[in-house]
Design a protein around this motif. Sequence first.
Motif: not given
Lengths: 335, 243
Positions: A73-74, A98, A101-102, A145, B83, B87
């Motif tokens: 997901k990264k 965002v 959280i990333k 985002q 989202l 993530s």
Amino acid sequence: MVEIKNLTKYYGRNPAVRGIDFEIRDNEILGFLGPNGAGKSTTMNIIAGFLPSTGGTVIVNGFDITEQAAQAKKCIGYLPEIPPVYPDMRVEEYLNFVAGIKGVKKADRKQQIESAMERLRITDMRKRLIRNLSKGYKQRVGFAQALLGNPKILILDEPTVGLDPSQVIEVRNLILDLKKDHSIIFSSHILAEVSAVCERVVIINKGEIMAIDTIENLRKSMVSKNQLSLKVEGDKDKVVRLLKDIRGVGDITDINFISTGVYTYKVEIETEDIRKEILSVLVANDCGVMEVSMATLDLEQVFMKLTTQTQKRSSLEELLDESPADADEPDNKEE
Amino acid sequence: MFSLYKKELQSFFFSPFAYVLTALFMFIFSLAFALQIGNLDSNTLKFSFPNIFYNNFFYFIFIIPILTMRSFADERRGGTEVLLISSPLSVFKIVMAKFFAIATVFLFMLAFSLFFPIVTAINGEVMWSSLICAYIGFYFWGLACIALGMLLSSLTEYAIIAAILGEIIMEGLLFLDNFALTSLVAAYPALDSIVKWFSLQHRFYYFAQGMFRLEDLIFFLSAIAVVLAWTTIAIEKRRWSRA
């Protein structure tokens, strides 16, 4: 970059996606094309790790999306169909969240947010509440985002829906610009949209891949070699009669009224050589030829053709070279 | 995870939400406080703060579902669930971040209610040790209800339905509390011990008495853990079975 193998997804008993295989190569823009309800969003949701698949695998940058979810997901920036924004937050605040959280490091956050805002031209909006932004700007915030965390892969689900024409062009240019350091998969149900930015397209319908081919082939297949499109001033019946008398002229279809005494015609011809003859006959008989061109299937027709197929094809050409009876079907309906 | 926690806190404190709920909490508390003073025994001039909590469970219990109703329902509704889940955060971390945020808001509410004992302490005497024990008990009771409220919020798309479901469940818990005290239950020792074991108010009773029993603390902590795990599973399950 991304490999999708035998991907299957059932919603209850209904298959949404059935055994899809394709790959997204490094630094390419892959168009993902299909009518509404074809399974585009489902597929993208699975690649982004939002939905689990019923069967098959998705490997993102070497990481399996279910087995090594966090690492995979990264590598992904995802813009879903509805931009996932919080109406009660301000633009900058939202992007900061965002980035958090990333897992973007604090030191890099500011710079990344600035550059994302600049790319999407929302720097002026940074202090605005998202709820007060127009649809186009919300879409851009959603796009910004997706860029945070410098993901290698961007998944864009209909990124131009709801934008005005100048914004559409901006977004297209942005996507082309992003290609330098990203692999992009981009879905749309608008063919022109896809053909403007993508090198390759995957065409999907009813959860199955209809064709995977380059955009050049798509363009090529859209030109129909043996059809002439005419716009003539003069009595309709007379023109048809004159044309029919010429040797090598086949069916005359698609006669459309333009204005008083002016009609367009689609004329099937055996060879291109008789074009001259057609013109001279028409002019000699006092019919004013206003336009002549090789007929192209318009994008919608190609699309209709592609998506009404039930069988799987390996290339676009194969798809489009179907029997003419099939091909004319949409035309007849229009009459 | 901290970013999500911070964002959740902001959504409470940058909107009137936390303040209105705190005001409601203070209002209920102040009415009960006034009643206690009105009822003062003229000989001893004593009253009990823990009793305010204990006697007003019925009112306090309605605040929690309002606090938790939006936690997951709104994310689903607004499309922002995508989202969070796409993530790199795991679902468990998302649940924990939201839980801690709501727990913080609840702590804020409770801290405000200390106003009453402080005013009393200025003009009289307060038994702080027993009061703090009651506060700890009440806080843990609240956390267990918050976990429950979050579970309900994860099951629906509509915050208001999550709130109503929450009120129903809370009402059920309250019934269990009162049921535990009936003579019917008292007549069957086995039933009595089971019902009392699950009764949150009964657990709180010991805290209110100034008794800090490890057993009760562990009960609350494990109840919270089980319900939060359930919430995580409920969200994961929905990803699989979404239609």
